[in-house]
Structures are given as C-alpha cells and as structure tokens.
Design an enzyme around this catalytic site. Structure first.
Site, PDB file in Angstrom:
ATOM      1  N   ASN A  12       1.178  -1.499  -0.126  1.00 51.82           N
ATOM      2  CA  ASN A  12      -0.064   0.407   0.024  1.00 51.82           C
ATOM      3  C   ASN A  12       1.145   0.881   0.013  1.00 51.82           C
ATOM      4  OD1 ASN A  12      -1.702   2.047   0.516  1.00 51.82           O
ATOM      5  ND2 ASN A  12      -1.960   1.198   2.034  1.00 51.82           N
ATOM      6  N   LYS A  14      -0.316   4.131  -0.468  1.00 52.20           N
ATOM      7  CA  LYS A  14      -0.474   5.121   0.595  1.00 52.20           C
ATOM      8  C   LYS A  14      -0.140   7.246  -0.243  1.00 52.20           C
ATOM      9  CE  LYS A  14      -0.540   3.307   4.660  1.00 52.20           C
ATOM     10  NZ  LYS A  14       0.143   3.157   6.265  1.00 52.20           N
ATOM     11  N   HIS A  98      -9.134   1.011   5.358  1.00 54.44           N
ATOM     12  CA  HIS A  98      -7.503   0.967   5.779  1.00 54.44           C
ATOM     13  C   HIS A  98      -7.889   1.734   6.852  1.00 54.44           C
ATOM     14  CE1 HIS A  98      -3.809   2.394   6.994  1.00 54.44           C
ATOM     15  NE2 HIS A  98      -3.639   1.309   5.943  1.00 54.44           N
ATOM     16  N   GLU A 100      -6.245   4.083   8.372  1.00 50.75           N
ATOM     17  CA  GLU A 100      -6.087   6.026   7.988  1.00 50.75           C
ATOM     18  C   GLU A 100      -7.704   6.092   7.336  1.00 50.75           C
ATOM     19  OE1 GLU A 100      -2.778   5.485   5.598  1.00 50.75           O
ATOM     20  OE2 GLU A 100      -1.789   4.837   7.400  1.00 50.75           O
ATOM     21  N   GLU A 170      -5.270  -5.173  10.669  1.00 53.01           N
ATOM     22  CA  GLU A 170      -4.306  -4.848  11.050  1.00 53.01           C
ATOM     23  C   GLU A 170      -4.381  -3.686  12.195  1.00 53.01           C
ATOM     24  OE1 GLU A 170      -2.233  -3.152   6.847  1.00 53.01           O
ATOM     25  OE2 GLU A 170      -4.179  -1.847   7.435  1.00 53.01           O
ATOM     26  N   GLY A 176       2.877   1.905  11.109  1.00 48.36           N
ATOM     27  CA  GLY A 176       3.985   3.156  10.691  1.00 48.36           C
ATOM     28  C   GLY A 176       5.079   2.912  11.956  1.00 48.36           C
ATOM     29  N   SER A 216       3.880  -2.819  10.147  1.00 50.99           N
ATOM     30  CA  SER A 216       5.454  -2.573  10.219  1.00 50.99           C
ATOM     31  C   SER A 216       5.973  -3.982   9.949  1.00 50.99           C
ATOM     32  CB  SER A 216       6.009  -2.463  11.862  1.00 50.99           C
ATOM     33  OG  SER A 216       5.430  -1.089  11.915  1.00 50.99           O
TER      34      SER A 216
HETATM   35  C1  PEP Z   1      -0.521  -0.031   6.732  1.00 50.84           C
HETATM   36  O1  PEP Z   1      -0.458   0.830   6.366  1.00 50.84           O
HETATM   37  O2  PEP Z   1      -1.466  -0.980   6.604  1.00 50.84           O
HETATM   38  C2  PEP Z   1       0.716  -0.513   6.797  1.00 50.84           C
HETATM   39  C3  PEP Z   1       0.755  -2.457   7.126  1.00 50.84           C
HETATM   40  O3  PEP Z   1       1.641   0.389   7.415  1.00 50.84           O
HETATM   41  P1  PEP Z   1       3.718  -0.562   7.168  1.00 50.84           P
HETATM   42  O4  PEP Z   1       3.721  -1.160   7.739  1.00 50.84           O
HETATM   43  O5  PEP Z   1       4.150   1.016   7.219  1.00 50.84           O
HETATM   44  O6  PEP Z   1       3.003  -0.458   9.363  1.00 50.84           O
END
Ligand code: PEP
Length: 254
Positions: A12, A14, A98, A100, A170, A176, A216
């Site tokens: 992703n 973003k 997601h 966000e 998630e 992040g 992460s």
């Molecule tokens: C995400 O935004 O779906 C995500 C898992 O980000 P990151 O891998 O940076 O934690």
C-alpha cells in the site's frame, strides 16, 4: 514454506510516488520478483499512477490494486472514483476500510460493506482492513472490536463473494510505528477472525478466506509472521515503498 492458502502480499503506497517514481518502482519489482509464483503479489499505487503502472506491469506476475473506491457507480460525487473506473486500468484488488480512512475520513463499517458489495459487482477483490486501537487492546476489547468490524464490514456478502474477499488484520498500534505484533498476537487475532467467519458463513468459506497481517512488516519479521497457520500474507505500508525491502518480505515469506 507449505501453506494451506496461497500467500497474498500487497504493498500500500498510500499518498506517495509521482507517476515516474511509481513506474521506476514497479520496473525494479518486476526484475527482482519475476520468478516468484508462490505468492500473489499486489501493488496499490495512488490513483494518479494506476494507468502507467498498469502498463508497466503487463506480462509480469504483479497485480494491481487501488487504495479505495466509492460505493457509488457514477454521478455527482465530487472527488470520488468508481469501481468501473478502476477496471479501466486492469485493477483487480481494492483496499477498503484502511484504518487511516476509518480515522481521517470517518469511514464506518456500514459504508465499507457497501463498498465491498460494489467492488464484487465489478469483479474487484476487496482487501478489507480491520484492527483495534492500542487503548482497545489494553482494555481487553480486542475481540469485541474485531467482531464489530468484521460483522459490520462484511454485512450482506454472499458465501461466494466472501471467498473472493481478502481480510487484513491491522492492529492500529502497529501501523507505521515500527512496533509489530508478535507472531503469537497475530495468530491469535487471525484465528479469532477465522472463527467469526465460521459463524457468519461456514467452515468451508472460513477455510478458504485469506487473512493478511499488516503493521510494520519487514524482511526481518516476515518469515515468522507468515509461518503462523492463520496468517496468509501481508499488507505492507512503509516497506513497500522501496523495491529491495518489499522484495525481501516476499522472498523471506516463501
Ligand atoms: C498499512 O498502512 O497498512 C501498514 C501496514 O503500514 P506499515 O507497514 O508502514 O506499518
């Protein structure tokens, strides 16, 4: 690594990458991931790069995803993008709900369920994200939050549609932040979600649905996470922005 379900690892991107940067990244990924057949590999660039990335991906083992879409098919919805528009660029997957978007755009489970149905009607496979906040986990509410999100976001899907849906667990506190869920924490949440799918659909559906872990993920932790029985892939943010780190995750998962 022998898995019951084929792994699916999605990047992703973003709100990152110009069109030129996106094409460069996909060309690098094509080179380093060309021989890999064991994993469904998906990249989700911003809308603005879908057209050129789609062309750059022709005759590769990479598949295209979008990061969001409207629940509407067309009309006076300024700034929105419909499933049919994504199909013009051979998009096959779409990330929905997601964290966000749940946080900043206040997307509800009800809206996500409508988007999921619209995606299926256009033959797009939704990747539906669920996950608890740190405060919710610490208050012992993880299962309750996941159950509400899973039941709400999948409302109205048929068994056939559910089998073509990907879930992404998630935990918001891991996105992040560099703080990954342990493999045991991921497995526990994934097993809980699969148990919900048994109750909502049936054993066969639950056995077929792929559940990604996101939060992460990096090359260094991918193998342990992917070796968990109910972890069927990863949704990757930060580490998907560079070919080397995304390719490492995929190579270390097989
Ligand atoms: C995400 O935004 O779906 C995500 C898992 O980000 P990151 O891998 O940076 O934690």
């Amino acid at each position: 690594m022998q898995k019951e379900r084929k792994l699916i690892i999605a990047g992703n991107w973003k709100m990152n990458k110009t069109v030129a940067e996106a094409v460069d990244l996909v060309n690098d990924l094509k080179l380093s991931l060309a021989p890999i057949k064991e994993v469904d590999i998906v990249v989700c660039p911003p809308y603005t790069a879908l057209s050129e990335v789609s062309k750059a991906m022709i005759q590769s083992n990479l598949r295209l995803g979008a990061q969001n879409m409207s629940e509407q098919n067309s009309g006076a919805f300024t700034g929105e993008i419909a499933a049919g528009m994504l199909k013009e660029f051979s998009v096959r997957y779409v990330i929905l709900g997601h964290s966000e978007r749940r946080q900043y755009q206040k997307e509800s489970d009800e809206l996500i369920a409508k988007k999921a149905l619209a995606a299926h009607l256009a033959s797009l496979k939704p990747i539906i994200c669920v996950g608890e906040l740190l405060a919710e986990r610490e208050a012992g509410l993880m299962e309750q939050v996941l159950e509400t999100q899973v039941r709400g976001s999948l409302a109205g899907l048929s068994k056939e549609q559910m089998e073509e849906t990907i879930l992404a667990y998630e935990p918001v506190w891991a996105i992040g932040t560099g703080r990954t869920a342990t493999a045991a924490q991921a497995q526990e949440a994934h097993a809980f979600i699969r148990g919900l799918l048994v109750k909502m659909f049936d054993e066969n559906v639950a056995r077929r649905v792929r559940i990604q872990y996101g939060g992460s993920v990096k090359g260094a932790n991918a193998r342990e996470l992917m070796s968990q029985p109910d972890v069927d892939g990863a949704l990757v943010g930060g580490a998907s922005l560079e070919a080397r780190s995304f390719a490492d995750i995929i190579k270390n998962s097989i």
